[in-house]
Design a protein around this motif. Sequence first.
Motif, PDB file in Angstrom:
ATOM      1  N   LEU A  35       0.801  -0.571   0.290  1.00  0.00           N
ATOM      2  CA  LEU A  35       0.019   0.064   0.063  1.00  0.00           C
ATOM      3  C   LEU A  35       1.241   0.775  -0.419  1.00  0.00           C
ATOM      4  O   LEU A  35       0.777   2.041  -1.066  1.00  0.00           O
ATOM      5  CB  LEU A  35      -0.665  -0.092   1.520  1.00  0.00           C
ATOM      6  N   LEU A  36       1.525   1.452   0.707  1.00  0.00           N
ATOM      7  CA  LEU A  36       2.748   2.210   0.548  1.00  0.00           C
ATOM      8  C   LEU A  36       4.086   2.685  -0.702  1.00  0.00           C
ATOM      9  O   LEU A  36       4.017   3.467  -1.047  1.00  0.00           O
ATOM     10  CB  LEU A  36       3.734   2.723   2.348  1.00  0.00           C
ATOM     11  N   ALA A  37       4.016   1.050  -1.017  1.00  0.00           N
ATOM     12  CA  ALA A  37       4.698   1.608  -2.503  1.00  0.00           C
ATOM     13  C   ALA A  37       4.583   2.073  -3.351  1.00  0.00           C
ATOM     14  O   ALA A  37       4.104   2.897  -4.259  1.00  0.00           O
ATOM     15  CB  ALA A  37       5.435   0.326  -2.366  1.00  0.00           C
ATOM     16  N   LYS A  38       2.756   1.810  -3.187  1.00  0.00           N
ATOM     17  CA  LYS A  38       1.942   2.070  -4.138  1.00  0.00           C
ATOM     18  C   LYS A  38       1.418   3.529  -3.969  1.00  0.00           C
ATOM     19  O   LYS A  38       1.120   5.215  -5.040  1.00  0.00           O
ATOM     20  CB  LYS A  38       0.996   0.927  -4.617  1.00  0.00           C
ATOM     21  N   ALA A  47      -3.944   1.916  -4.270  1.00  0.00           N
ATOM     22  CA  ALA A  47      -2.554   2.262  -2.791  1.00  0.00           C
ATOM     23  C   ALA A  47      -3.980   2.126  -2.302  1.00  0.00           C
ATOM     24  O   ALA A  47      -4.454   1.243  -1.351  1.00  0.00           O
ATOM     25  CB  ALA A  47      -2.404   3.405  -2.616  1.00  0.00           C
ATOM     26  N   ALA A  48      -5.018   2.177  -2.965  1.00  0.00           N
ATOM     27  CA  ALA A  48      -6.709   2.411  -2.458  1.00  0.00           C
ATOM     28  C   ALA A  48      -7.084   0.265  -2.648  1.00  0.00           C
ATOM     29  O   ALA A  48      -7.797   0.208  -1.254  1.00  0.00           O
ATOM     30  CB  ALA A  48      -7.671   3.049  -2.979  1.00  0.00           C
ATOM     31  N   ALA A  49      -7.417   0.208  -3.237  1.00  0.00           N
ATOM     32  CA  ALA A  49      -6.885  -1.131  -3.480  1.00  0.00           C
ATOM     33  C   ALA A  49      -6.973  -2.055  -2.699  1.00  0.00           C
ATOM     34  O   ALA A  49      -7.109  -3.528  -2.435  1.00  0.00           O
ATOM     35  CB  ALA A  49      -6.747  -1.727  -5.001  1.00  0.00           C
ATOM     36  N   LEU A  75     -13.165   6.395   3.054  1.00  0.00           N
ATOM     37  CA  LEU A  75     -12.575   7.433   3.339  1.00  0.00           C
ATOM     38  C   LEU A  75     -11.518   7.946   2.570  1.00  0.00           C
ATOM     39  O   LEU A  75     -11.256   9.849   1.970  1.00  0.00           O
ATOM     40  CB  LEU A  75     -11.704   7.422   5.040  1.00  0.00           C
ATOM     41  N   PHE A  76     -10.266   7.464   2.429  1.00  0.00           N
ATOM     42  CA  PHE A  76      -9.279   7.257   1.302  1.00  0.00           C
ATOM     43  C   PHE A  76     -10.022   7.993  -0.040  1.00  0.00           C
ATOM     44  O   PHE A  76      -8.972   9.007  -0.763  1.00  0.00           O
ATOM     45  CB  PHE A  76      -8.401   6.254   1.230  1.00  0.00           C
ATOM     46  N   LEU A  77     -10.827   7.736  -0.553  1.00  0.00           N
ATOM     47  CA  LEU A  77     -11.097   7.609  -2.048  1.00  0.00           C
ATOM     48  C   LEU A  77     -12.337   8.563  -2.450  1.00  0.00           C
ATOM     49  O   LEU A  77     -12.547   9.553  -3.149  1.00  0.00           O
ATOM     50  CB  LEU A  77     -11.672   6.598  -2.370  1.00  0.00           C
ATOM     51  N   SER A  78     -12.573   9.296  -0.846  1.00  0.00           N
ATOM     52  CA  SER A  78     -13.511  10.749  -0.781  1.00  0.00           C
ATOM     53  C   SER A  78     -12.925  11.749  -0.766  1.00  0.00           C
ATOM     54  O   SER A  78     -11.312  12.825  -0.747  1.00  0.00           O
ATOM     55  CB  SER A  78     -14.763  10.413   0.636  1.00  0.00           C
TER      56      SER A  78
END
Length: 78
Positions: A35-38, A47-49, A75-78
Motif C-alpha cells: 500500500l505504501l509503495a503504491k 494504494a486504495a485497493a 474515506l481515502f477515496l472521498s
Amino acid sequence: CLDKYVRVTVSQKQFDALASFVYNIGESQFRTSTLLAKLNAGDFAAAAANFDRWVYDNGKKINGLVNRRAREKALFLS
C-alpha cells in the motif's frame, strides 16, 4: 510515522484514513507494505485497493477488519 514514510502529498481525508490504518497494523507493517509503495509511486487507486488485503489475522478473514478497511478505503477515496 506518516510524515516519515509518505512521500507524496495526500488530502486530509487520505491522511486520516492512513492514520487509522497505521494505528491498527503498526508502523513496521506499514513501512514495508505494498500500500505504501503504491502510494509513494503516485498510484492512489492501487494504494486504495490494497486496503482490502489487510483483513486477515493468522490467515483467517475477520469481519471486523473487513468493515474497518471498507471505511478506511471509502474515506481515502472521498
